[in-house]
Scaffold this active site. Structure first.
Site, PDB file in Angstrom:
ATOM      1  N   CYS A 123       0.499  -1.451  -0.621  1.00  0.00           N
ATOM      2  CA  CYS A 123      -0.212  -0.379  -0.076  1.00  0.00           C
ATOM      3  C   CYS A 123       0.774   1.415   0.300  1.00  0.00           C
ATOM      4  O   CYS A 123       1.673   1.955   1.261  1.00  0.00           O
ATOM      5  CB  CYS A 123      -0.616  -0.036   1.293  1.00  0.00           C
ATOM      6  SG  CYS A 123      -2.055   1.759   1.725  1.00  0.00           S
ATOM      7  N   CYS A 147       0.704   3.424   3.411  1.00  0.00           N
ATOM      8  CA  CYS A 147       1.149   2.439   4.516  1.00  0.00           C
ATOM      9  C   CYS A 147       2.380   2.884   5.187  1.00  0.00           C
ATOM     10  O   CYS A 147       3.228   3.609   4.324  1.00  0.00           O
ATOM     11  CB  CYS A 147       1.262   1.245   4.916  1.00  0.00           C
ATOM     12  SG  CYS A 147      -0.661   0.210   5.170  1.00  0.00           S
ATOM     13  N   HIS A 162      -3.661   0.427   7.741  1.00  0.00           N
ATOM     14  CA  HIS A 162      -4.489   0.356   6.975  1.00  0.00           C
ATOM     15  C   HIS A 162      -5.586   0.306   7.363  1.00  0.00           C
ATOM     16  O   HIS A 162      -6.413  -0.291   5.789  1.00  0.00           O
ATOM     17  CB  HIS A 162      -3.460  -0.473   6.198  1.00  0.00           C
ATOM     18  CG  HIS A 162      -3.857  -0.843   4.718  1.00  0.00           C
ATOM     19  ND1 HIS A 162      -3.440  -0.674   3.891  1.00  0.00           N
ATOM     20  CD2 HIS A 162      -4.202  -2.233   4.532  1.00  0.00           C
ATOM     21  CE1 HIS A 162      -4.164  -1.008   2.902  1.00  0.00           C
ATOM     22  NE2 HIS A 162      -5.026  -1.307   3.073  1.00  0.00           N
ATOM     23  N   ASN A 186     -12.206  10.695  -0.597  1.00  0.00           N
ATOM     24  CA  ASN A 186     -13.273  10.171  -1.017  1.00  0.00           C
ATOM     25  C   ASN A 186     -13.032   8.750  -1.135  1.00  0.00           C
ATOM     26  O   ASN A 186     -11.901   8.133  -0.520  1.00  0.00           O
ATOM     27  CB  ASN A 186     -12.730   9.612  -2.531  1.00  0.00           C
ATOM     28  CG  ASN A 186     -12.653  10.822  -3.927  1.00  0.00           C
ATOM     29  OD1 ASN A 186     -14.200  11.646  -3.539  1.00  0.00           O
ATOM     30  ND2 ASN A 186     -12.141  10.835  -5.215  1.00  0.00           N
ATOM     31  N   SER A 227      -8.686   5.304  -4.418  1.00  0.00           N
ATOM     32  CA  SER A 227      -7.636   4.250  -5.280  1.00  0.00           C
ATOM     33  C   SER A 227      -6.964   3.145  -4.100  1.00  0.00           C
ATOM     34  O   SER A 227      -6.190   2.771  -5.050  1.00  0.00           O
ATOM     35  CB  SER A 227      -6.791   5.216  -6.105  1.00  0.00           C
ATOM     36  OG  SER A 227      -6.027   5.944  -4.968  1.00  0.00           O
ATOM     37  N   HIS A 269      -6.370   2.407   2.703  1.00  0.00           N
ATOM     38  CA  HIS A 269      -6.200   2.945   3.285  1.00  0.00           C
ATOM     39  C   HIS A 269      -6.560   4.073   3.982  1.00  0.00           C
ATOM     40  O   HIS A 269      -6.774   5.613   2.670  1.00  0.00           O
ATOM     41  CB  HIS A 269      -4.866   3.322   2.820  1.00  0.00           C
ATOM     42  CG  HIS A 269      -3.489   3.125   4.437  1.00  0.00           C
ATOM     43  ND1 HIS A 269      -2.785   2.760   4.685  1.00  0.00           N
ATOM     44  CD2 HIS A 269      -4.335   4.666   4.974  1.00  0.00           C
ATOM     45  CE1 HIS A 269      -2.130   3.202   5.394  1.00  0.00           C
ATOM     46  NE2 HIS A 269      -2.861   4.575   6.133  1.00  0.00           N
ATOM     47  N   HIS A 324      -7.423   7.898   4.193  1.00  0.00           N
ATOM     48  CA  HIS A 324      -7.132   8.804   3.601  1.00  0.00           C
ATOM     49  C   HIS A 324      -7.955  10.076   3.223  1.00  0.00           C
ATOM     50  O   HIS A 324      -9.113   9.182   2.744  1.00  0.00           O
ATOM     51  CB  HIS A 324      -5.907   8.737   2.711  1.00  0.00           C
ATOM     52  CG  HIS A 324      -6.400   8.584   1.437  1.00  0.00           C
ATOM     53  ND1 HIS A 324      -6.882   7.096   1.138  1.00  0.00           N
ATOM     54  CD2 HIS A 324      -6.023   8.818  -0.205  1.00  0.00           C
ATOM     55  CE1 HIS A 324      -6.894   6.151  -0.342  1.00  0.00           C
ATOM     56  NE2 HIS A 324      -6.877   8.401  -1.221  1.00  0.00           N
ATOM     57  N   GLN A 369      -7.885  14.388   0.559  1.00  0.00           N
ATOM     58  CA  GLN A 369      -7.636  15.170   0.022  1.00  0.00           C
ATOM     59  C   GLN A 369      -7.813  16.470   0.054  1.00  0.00           C
ATOM     60  O   GLN A 369      -8.325  16.900   0.793  1.00  0.00           O
ATOM     61  CB  GLN A 369      -7.467  14.387  -1.516  1.00  0.00           C
ATOM     62  CG  GLN A 369      -6.915  13.302  -1.836  1.00  0.00           C
ATOM     63  CD  GLN A 369      -7.074  13.295  -3.313  1.00  0.00           C
ATOM     64  OE1 GLN A 369      -6.664  14.193  -4.133  1.00  0.00           O
ATOM     65  NE2 GLN A 369      -7.752  12.804  -3.903  1.00  0.00           N
TER      66      GLN A 369
HETATM   67  P1  H2U Z   1      -7.943   8.996  -3.861  1.00  0.00           P
HETATM   68  O1  H2U Z   1      -7.743   7.997  -2.830  1.00  0.00           O
HETATM   69  O2  H2U Z   1      -9.560  10.040  -4.121  1.00  0.00           O
HETATM   70  O3  H2U Z   1      -7.650   7.881  -5.181  1.00  0.00           O
HETATM   71  O4  H2U Z   1      -6.365   9.580  -4.410  1.00  0.00           O
HETATM   72  C1  H2U Z   1      -5.037   9.253  -3.840  1.00  0.00           C
HETATM   73  C2  H2U Z   1      -4.530   9.919  -4.000  1.00  0.00           C
HETATM   74  O5  H2U Z   1      -3.685   9.877  -3.586  1.00  0.00           O
HETATM   75  C3  H2U Z   1      -4.506  10.811  -6.041  1.00  0.00           C
HETATM   76  O6  H2U Z   1      -4.577  11.767  -5.972  1.00  0.00           O
HETATM   77  C4  H2U Z   1      -2.274  10.031  -5.049  1.00  0.00           C
HETATM   78  C5  H2U Z   1      -2.798   9.782  -6.302  1.00  0.00           C
HETATM   79  O7  H2U Z   1      -2.317  11.198  -7.174  1.00  0.00           O
HETATM   80  N1  H2U Z   1      -0.994   9.546  -4.691  1.00  0.00           N
HETATM   81  C6  H2U Z   1       0.300   9.690  -4.567  1.00  0.00           C
HETATM   82  O8  H2U Z   1       0.326  10.913  -4.453  1.00  0.00           O
HETATM   83  N2  H2U Z   1       1.228   8.383  -4.428  1.00  0.00           N
HETATM   84  C7  H2U Z   1       1.306   7.134  -4.368  1.00  0.00           C
HETATM   85  O9  H2U Z   1       1.346   7.370  -4.473  1.00  0.00           O
HETATM   86  C8  H2U Z   1       0.310   6.460  -5.343  1.00  0.00           C
HETATM   87  C9  H2U Z   1      -1.211   8.023  -4.646  1.00  0.00           C
HETATM   88 ZN    ZN Z   2      -1.589   1.160   3.812  1.00  0.00          ZN
END
Ligand code: H2U
Ligand code: ZN
Length: 356
Positions: free
Chosen positions: A53, A56, A118, A156, A164, A167, A169, A171
């Site tokens: 992940c 993580c 996680h 989200n 995506s 975990h 999180h 933004q």
């Molecule tokens: P979502 O959960 O809405 O997908 O957002 C996760 C964000 O995390 C996404 O904008 C960022 C993605 O660009 N991200 C990173 O900056 N680095 C990573 O290694 C994985 C995801």
């Molecule tokens: Zn994680």
């Protein structure tokens, strides 16, 4: 169930005074059969740490940079930013054709891991952990609002919302302009304030408390309700009961109470269909570009897509895309279903049973 305040059991429209849109409500249609797509129900237990992940502690992200061994919330600059800081003037003035309008913009985007764990979510974190998330939101807001007109803090959650990674999180997107939805809310609140001398959302909270039917719960500083004009089936609005315009206005007591309210709402959501309830949530607040914000009341919207089970979601398609938003379940019924949920998370009960 027919009353003047709910518009009755016949199709009717409801007005959203916060953004000036309408929603078509079709209560007579609630029991239509469903043979369409089903979402995956999320019931599997996740490990506390997943070495695959990118969010993580200690794991290398997509760029190869490793996350620190953090505990609690951790913020980093998004590796795939949708906006860029204003390092240099934008040489592109855009096309000359007036119908092709162009606006140069700048901004910063960050990712906030809510916890090192996680396997958790806001619903399953301790209140103290959620309070750390609230404090981190406030600190990020303070930092970015000094440089940007708007700071959109959002989460989200769940694959159904295009998230995506499971975990926990969120933004943060800071922009040197007000995004459309924020600009619409700014106009509407300013207009109400100009006409009445009072903030729209304080008047609205008073009216909802008097009506009672759409309240999900109240805490000392927060009010959670399904808006009269909700478009998503179980949409909610989280409002402070005192006049706060921005996250940084919140007292220590209001922040702790917010942590409790967030845990309670997300637990209510998870319990509704006994699943990790997906949603998009985010904060709207007075602009930070020096304009007066007396008309503004800070608030959070929760937009969850699920309709009638962990696997059947609402689609905003057809009439919604081409006409206007539409719902079958009334906001009053949605609020009653949410109110009826226990405050203890269903997994906590399940864990206790498994441990026996
Ligand atoms: P979502 O959960 O809405 O997908 O957002 C996760 C964000 O995390 C996404 O904008 C960022 C993605 O660009 N991200 C990173 O900056 N680095 C990573 O290694 C994985 C995801
Ligand atoms: Zn994680």
């Amino acid at each position: 169930m027919s009353s003047p305040s709910t518009g009755g059991a016949r199709p009717h429209r409801r007005y959203n005074p916060l953004n000036g849109t309408w929603v078509l409500v079709s209560p007579q249609r609630g029991n239509r059969p469903w043979r369409g797509a089903q979402e995956e129900a999320v019931r599997e237990a996740r490990p506390a740490h997943d070495p695959a992940c990118a969010l993580c502690p200690g794991v290398a992200r997509a760029t190869g940079e490793a996350n620190p061994h953090f505990t609690g919330p951790h913020v980093f600059a998004n590796d795939f930013p949708a906006l860029l800081p204003a390092d240099e003037p934008d040489p592109d003035a855009g096309p000359a054709e007036p119908l092709f309008r162009h606006q140069a913009v700048s901004g910063e985007t960050r990712v906030i891991c809510f916890s090192e764990r996680h396997d958790l979510s806001l619903a399953r974190m301790p209140v103290a952990g959620v309070r750390h998330v609230v404090d981190t939101w406030c600190a990020e807001f303070q930092d970015l609002s000094a440089r940007y007109a708007n700071v959109l803090i959002f989460e989200n959650k769940g694959a159904a919302m295009g998230c995506s990674n499971p975990h926990p999180h969120g933004q943060i997107w800071a922009t040197d302009y007000l995004p459309c939805e924020v600009a619409r809310e700014d106009d509407a609140q300013r207009d109400h304030h100009r006409r009445t001398g009072r903030p729209l959302l304080l008047d609205y909270a008073r009216a909802e408390i008097a009506a009672g039917t759409r309240i999900v719960f109240r805490t000392q500083y927060w009010l959670c309700l399904v808006p009269y004009w909700a478009t998503w089936p179980f949409e909610t609005l989280l409002l402070p009961t005192t006049h706060a315009q921005r996250l940084c206005d919140l007292s220590a007591a209001a922040r702790t109470d917010l942590a409790r309210a967030l845990k309670r709402l997300t637990t209510t959501y998870d319990n509704l269909f006994q699943t990790d309830f997906p949603y998009s949530m985010g904060w709207h607040h007075a602009p930070c570009d020096g304009r007066d914000g007396d008309h503004w009341v800070l608030h959070a919207h929760f937009y969850p897509p699920l309709l009638r089970s962990a696997t059947v979601r609402k689609y905003m398609v057809g009439f919604e895309l081409l006409g206007e938003a539409q719902r079958d379940l009334t906001p009053e019924t949605a609020a009653a279903l949410l109110r009826a949920q226990p405050e203890v998370h269903f997994r906590q009960k399940q864990d206790a049973v498994d441990a026996r």
